[in-house]
Write a protein that holds these residues in place. Structure first.
Motif, short mmCIF file in Angstrom:
data_model
loop_
_atom_site.label_atom_id
_atom_site.label_comp_id
_atom_site.label_asym_id
_atom_site.label_seq_id
_atom_site.Cartn_x
_atom_site.Cartn_y
_atom_site.Cartn_z
N VAL A 31 45.01 19.26 22.87
CA VAL A 31 44.96 17.84 23.19
C VAL A 31 43.54 17.36 22.90
CG1 VAL A 31 46.80 17.91 24.90
CG2 VAL A 31 44.45 18.36 25.63
N PRO A 32 43.35 16.08 22.58
CA PRO A 32 42.03 15.58 22.19
C PRO A 32 40.91 15.90 23.17
CG PRO A 32 43.69 13.96 21.65
CD PRO A 32 44.40 15.05 22.41
N ALA A 33 41.21 15.88 24.48
CA ALA A 33 40.17 16.14 25.47
C ALA A 33 39.54 17.51 25.28
CB ALA A 33 40.74 16.02 26.88
N ILE A 34 40.35 18.51 24.91
CA ILE A 34 39.83 19.86 24.70
C ILE A 34 39.01 19.92 23.42
CG2 ILE A 34 40.55 22.22 24.12
CD1 ILE A 34 42.78 21.93 26.20
N LEU A 35 39.49 19.26 22.36
CA LEU A 35 38.74 19.26 21.10
C LEU A 35 37.42 18.51 21.25
CD1 LEU A 35 41.68 18.65 18.60
CD2 LEU A 35 40.51 20.81 19.12
N ASP A 36 37.42 17.45 22.05
CA ASP A 36 36.17 16.72 22.32
C ASP A 36 35.15 17.65 22.98
OD1 ASP A 36 37.13 14.35 21.28
OD2 ASP A 36 37.73 13.53 23.21
N ARG A 37 35.63 18.50 23.89
CA ARG A 37 34.73 19.42 24.59
C ARG A 37 34.19 20.49 23.65
NH1 ARG A 37 38.46 20.06 30.05
NH2 ARG A 37 38.22 17.90 30.76
N VAL A 38 35.04 20.96 22.72
CA VAL A 38 34.56 21.93 21.72
C VAL A 38 33.46 21.30 20.88
CG1 VAL A 38 35.19 23.24 19.66
CG2 VAL A 38 36.74 23.22 21.63
N ARG A 39 33.70 20.07 20.43
CA ARG A 39 32.69 19.35 19.63
C ARG A 39 31.39 19.17 20.41
NH1 ARG A 39 33.71 13.26 19.80
NH2 ARG A 39 32.85 13.77 21.85
N ASP A 40 31.51 18.71 21.66
CA ASP A 40 30.30 18.46 22.46
C ASP A 40 29.56 19.76 22.74
OD1 ASP A 40 31.00 15.82 22.49
OD2 ASP A 40 31.86 15.84 24.51
N GLY A 41 30.32 20.85 22.99
CA GLY A 41 29.69 22.14 23.26
C GLY A 41 28.89 22.64 22.08
N PRO A 48 27.44 11.20 24.16
CA PRO A 48 27.21 12.57 24.65
C PRO A 48 27.08 12.65 26.17
CG PRO A 48 25.23 11.67 23.62
CD PRO A 48 26.33 10.71 23.31
N TYR A 49 26.84 11.51 26.82
CA TYR A 49 26.69 11.50 28.28
C TYR A 49 28.03 11.35 29.01
CZ TYR A 49 21.74 10.59 27.27
OH TYR A 49 20.45 10.67 26.81
N VAL A 50 29.11 11.17 28.26
CA VAL A 50 30.40 10.84 28.88
C VAL A 50 31.35 12.02 28.83
CG1 VAL A 50 32.43 9.33 28.76
CG2 VAL A 50 30.15 8.39 28.34
N ASP A 51 31.84 12.41 30.00
CA ASP A 51 32.88 13.44 30.08
C ASP A 51 34.26 12.79 30.11
OD1 ASP A 51 33.68 16.25 30.44
OD2 ASP A 51 34.42 15.55 32.37
N ASN A 52 34.36 11.65 30.80
CA ASN A 52 35.60 10.87 30.83
C ASN A 52 35.25 9.43 31.19
OD1 ASN A 52 38.37 10.36 30.63
ND2 ASN A 52 38.90 12.20 31.78
N ILE A 53 36.15 8.52 30.90
CA ILE A 53 35.86 7.10 31.14
C ILE A 53 37.14 6.32 31.35
CG2 ILE A 53 35.83 6.59 28.65
CD1 ILE A 53 33.64 4.50 29.22
N MET A 54 37.09 5.35 32.25
CA MET A 54 38.19 4.40 32.40
C MET A 54 37.62 3.00 32.42
SD MET A 54 41.13 3.66 35.28
CE MET A 54 40.22 2.31 36.05
N LEU A 55 38.06 2.20 31.47
CA LEU A 55 37.67 0.80 31.39
C LEU A 55 38.53 0.00 32.35
CD1 LEU A 55 35.56 -0.49 29.40
CD2 LEU A 55 37.52 -1.46 28.20
N HIS A 56 37.95 -1.03 32.96
CA HIS A 56 38.71 -1.90 33.86
C HIS A 56 38.40 -3.34 33.51
CE1 HIS A 56 39.77 -4.13 37.57
NE2 HIS A 56 40.69 -3.19 37.69
N ALA A 57 39.46 -4.13 33.40
CA ALA A 57 39.30 -5.56 33.09
C ALA A 57 40.07 -6.39 34.10
CB ALA A 57 39.79 -5.85 31.67
N ASN A 58 39.49 -7.52 34.46
CA ASN A 58 40.07 -8.43 35.44
C ASN A 58 40.29 -9.78 34.76
OD1 ASN A 58 40.43 -10.32 37.58
ND2 ASN A 58 39.50 -8.86 39.01
N PRO A 59 41.53 -10.31 34.77
CA PRO A 59 41.79 -11.59 34.09
C PRO A 59 41.03 -12.77 34.67
CG PRO A 59 43.69 -10.89 35.40
CD PRO A 59 42.75 -9.74 35.38
N PHE A 60 40.38 -12.59 35.83
CA PHE A 60 39.61 -13.67 36.43
C PHE A 60 38.13 -13.60 36.06
CE2 PHE A 60 43.24 -12.94 39.29
CZ PHE A 60 43.83 -14.19 39.21
N HIS A 61 37.78 -12.68 35.16
CA HIS A 61 36.41 -12.56 34.67
C HIS A 61 36.42 -12.51 33.15
CE1 HIS A 61 36.02 -11.14 38.84
NE2 HIS A 61 34.75 -11.53 38.76
#
Length: 697
Positions: free
Chosen positions: A355-365, A583-596
């Protein structure tokens, strides 16, 4: 010719294929499929969907029996023997279990078939009836595969459940399907015991591990059901054989529960014909399958359709399946005793899925190790990488011929050794793979890494990249079992009339499209449709576009699009894929609010990278949690996100205005990501609701 020399030639041949690949090659062709208007593509090699690659074979049970007779003396299932366990204590007092594992011990196809038949007979002797369902609730291992094939020989529908599933979802899955038999490991048995009072239909549990461990767990507080060890069931069946009761193509082989990224998991009903169609289609796409005995490293959850389909494909080509785990995969994995071999080094596989998360870790390592070495080693790596990249991009001034062998020996040999050194084919699926990671793995491993696109509802079948396709960010042309159709989604601004490429919601049709959701007719009718020709279609909710050569690119997801205050449409998944390359990111979740009119992000910080930066800056900190709260740390990570966003050409409103740094990883055990490492937006949103609220103030 030595195996080592052959290994050196593989990347050379691969690069020559890259040079000769024609960008204009037609990989998929438009076709009229009737039904709802849309833009449809089929695989260029076939005019009608492939259902079976074997004459007279229409079920997985028939296929397995034929394969075991055909490859009787070949290795099929391999497991490493546990030599020892020990506990390591870190400086801060935390303890970790480390294991020392031996070489792989193998079952041949013939022996595996004997065990499968005995276990199937044992199920019948225990009293499990054909109309009752059995659940397999365990980590991926050889007993998982044996239990699956044994159930197929008795025409028993298998309910697959992720080993990391929480109590609520576990109860829901077992009760909804009225499971009477659970086949599990020692660890999962404890979970069953904890919820035993909530299970309505359970009669018997079969434990894959040593009977002493199983009985000890039962003594802690079992339910009103019986418990038997896996080996005892196999022995019972061997001594009291029962004739097979083989299924038909239309019989339900598996009810596969999703990992529940949005609420309670849904059970997807798959027939034998559905899964066989995907297995058959992959057989026609990957070159060289079955020409030699490929060795496959199995470590992803077999309760995920990607792994279940992959293992059946490997068996179908007469390959060998060696079992491992994500925690013991490499020599430096967290559970491997220092100085001993990880699964990849012990097995030396030729084929893998990831899965991409594992390949991302191989690349980062790899990148972190290169940066840490610095000096001449880093200069050599950068030069070799640039030369290979130039060649792959079609330049005659890149690395060709003997120069490739030189760079492989001097630079990339150690990178390839991480996964055993013999990988000739790697498939990425389960989520979009970033172009940066795809190209990095291409170059460093010297082997094609292809992307596939499919869902549980399509038995993983959909599209598949061809080995000579040098592009990144695309998921290939339709598999021979599928038609892929795009339909308009005006609300999101995606139309099949768009130029230069038709765009729209992706709809998959063909014999691999599943029956629907178990006991959920309303949801089934919402996303499954049958056209006037009798073809079944699944409406994925993903947004794609077709390139001129017939290859699909995933560009959005309907559920991931948020309309901001000023009317801009923000695609959460697209932005996350662009920002996670920091390189500083292990995981991320973006959040958006329709009132902003801006978005924010929760960022799981990469401890090694962030602490390394802090030490170079002379920043004092108590622990990693303290470091993540420091203003200068937040500014540095945010700056790296802005840089990644600009490189991906994101709009200003797509760049998170504020971020919250989190020190603790999101794992399936925390319940914040699925077993396939996809983020659970709703769960994360609720868990960090206060942090998100503060980001908007």
């Amino acid at each position: 010719m030595s195996a080592y020399f052959v290994g050196l030639l593989v990347p050379l041949v691969f690069t020559l294929l890259f040079r000769n690949a024609k960008s204009g090659k037609k990989r998929g062709l438009p076709v009229d499929v009737g039904g709802e208007p849309g833009y449809a593509i089929r695989n260029r090699r076939f005019t009608s969907p492939v259902k079976s690659a074997w004459e007279g074979i229409s079920t997985l049970a028939e296929l397995f029996e034929q394969l075991c007779k055909q490859h009787q003396d070949k290795h099929l299932l391999g497991t490493r023997k546990l030599i020892s366990r020990e506990t390591e204590v870190t400086a801060d007092g935390r303890s970790f279990e480390k294991v020392h594992l031996g070489d792989y011990e193998w079952l041949t196809y013939g022996k595996t078939f004997e065990v499968v038949c005995s276990f199937a007979s044992g199920l019948a002797q225990l009293g499990h009836k054909r109309e009752e369902r059995a659940a397999i609730f365990a980590d991926t291992r050889e007993e998982w595969f044996i239990a699956l094939q044994a159930c197929f020989r008795r025409n028993i529908t298998v309910v697959t459940i992720y080993a990391s599933l929480g109590e609520k979802a576990l109860c829901h899955s077992l009760n909804e399907t009225e499971v009477t038999t659970v086949i599990c490991g020692h660890k999962e048995l404890k979970k069953i015991i904890d919820i035993s009072g909530q299970l309505d239909t359970l009669k018997r549990v079969i434990c894959m591990d040593d009977s002493t461990l199983c009985n000890a767990s039962l003594a802690e507080g079992g339910g009103s059901w019986t418990i038997t060890s896996f080996s005892d069931v196999e022995k019972l069946g061997r001594e009291n054989p029962v004739d097979a009761d083989l299924p038909l193509s239309a019989d339900i082989a598996v009810i596969m529960y999703t990992s529940g990224s949005t609420g309670l998991p849904k059970g997807v009903m798959m027939t034998h014909g559905n899964v066989l169609a995907t297995v058959s289609a992959v057989m026609t796409i990957v070159p060289g399958l079955g020409k030699v005995q490929d060795v496959y490293l199995a470590y992803l959850p077999m309760a995920h359709i990607l792994e279940l389909a992959a293992e059946n494909v490997v068996a179908a080509i007469g390959g060998a399946i060696g079992y491992g785990s994500p925690l013991t995969l490499t020599d430096t994995s967290s559970r491997i005793k220092r100085g001993t071999k990880g699964d990849a080094s012990a097995l030396v596989p030729t084929v893998m899925t990831a899965v991409p998360a594992i390949l991302d870790r191989v690349r980062d390592g790899v990148r972190k190790k290169v940066e840490a070495k610095g000096g001449l080693a880093k200069k050599l790596f950068d030069l070799a990488y640039a030369r290979r990249l130039s060649a792959i991009n079609g330049s005659w001034f890149g690395a060709w011929g003997l120069e490739i062998l030189l760079w492989n020996f001097l630079v990339f040999r150690k990178v390839r050794a991480i996964l055993g050194g013999r990988i000739r084919f790697l498939l990425s699926g389960g989520a979009p793979l970033s172009g940066d990671t795809q190209r990095f793995i291409n170059i460093c491993l010297g082997a094609p890494i292809v992307q596939g696109y499919g869902l549980t509802e399509s038995c993983a079948g959909g599209t598949f990249s061809e080995y000579d396709d040098t592009s990144v960010g695309r998921v290939g042309a339709p598999l021979p079992c599928s038609f892929i159709k795009l339909i308009n989604w005006p609300e999101g601004g995606y139309l099949t009339s768009d130029k230069p490429m038709p765009r729209g919601e992706i709809v998959i049709g063909g014999p691999n499209v599943t029956v629907g959701y178990f006991k959920n007719e309303e949801k089934t009718n919402e996303v499954y449709k049958v056209d006037e020709r009798g073809m079944r279609w699944f409406y994925t909710g993903d947004i794609g576009q077709f390139h001129a050569d017939g290859c699909l690119e995933i560009i959005d997801r309907k559920k991931d699009i948020v309309k901001l205050q000023h009317g801009e449409y923000l695609s959460l998944g697209k932005v996350e894929a662009a920002l996670i390359v920091s390189p500083y990111v292990d995981n991320i979740m973006l959040h958006a609010n329709p009132f902003h009119n801006y978005c924010v992000a929760l960022v799981v910080a990469s401890q090694l990278a962030v602490e390394d930066w802090a030490l170079k800056q002379g920043i004092a900190f108590i622990d990693f949690s303290d470091l993540c709260q420091k203003e200068e740390t937040v500014k540095e990570v945010h700056a790296s996100l802005v840089k990644a966003a600009k490189q991906a050409r994101l709009e200003k409103f797509e760049i998170p205005a504020k971020i919250k740094l989190l020190p603790d990883a999101w794992t399936p055990e925390t319940g914040l990501v699925t077993a396939a490492l996809k983020i659970k937006r709703d769960v994360i949103r609720k868990t960090f609701s206060e942090d998100l609220a503060r980001l908007y103030t």
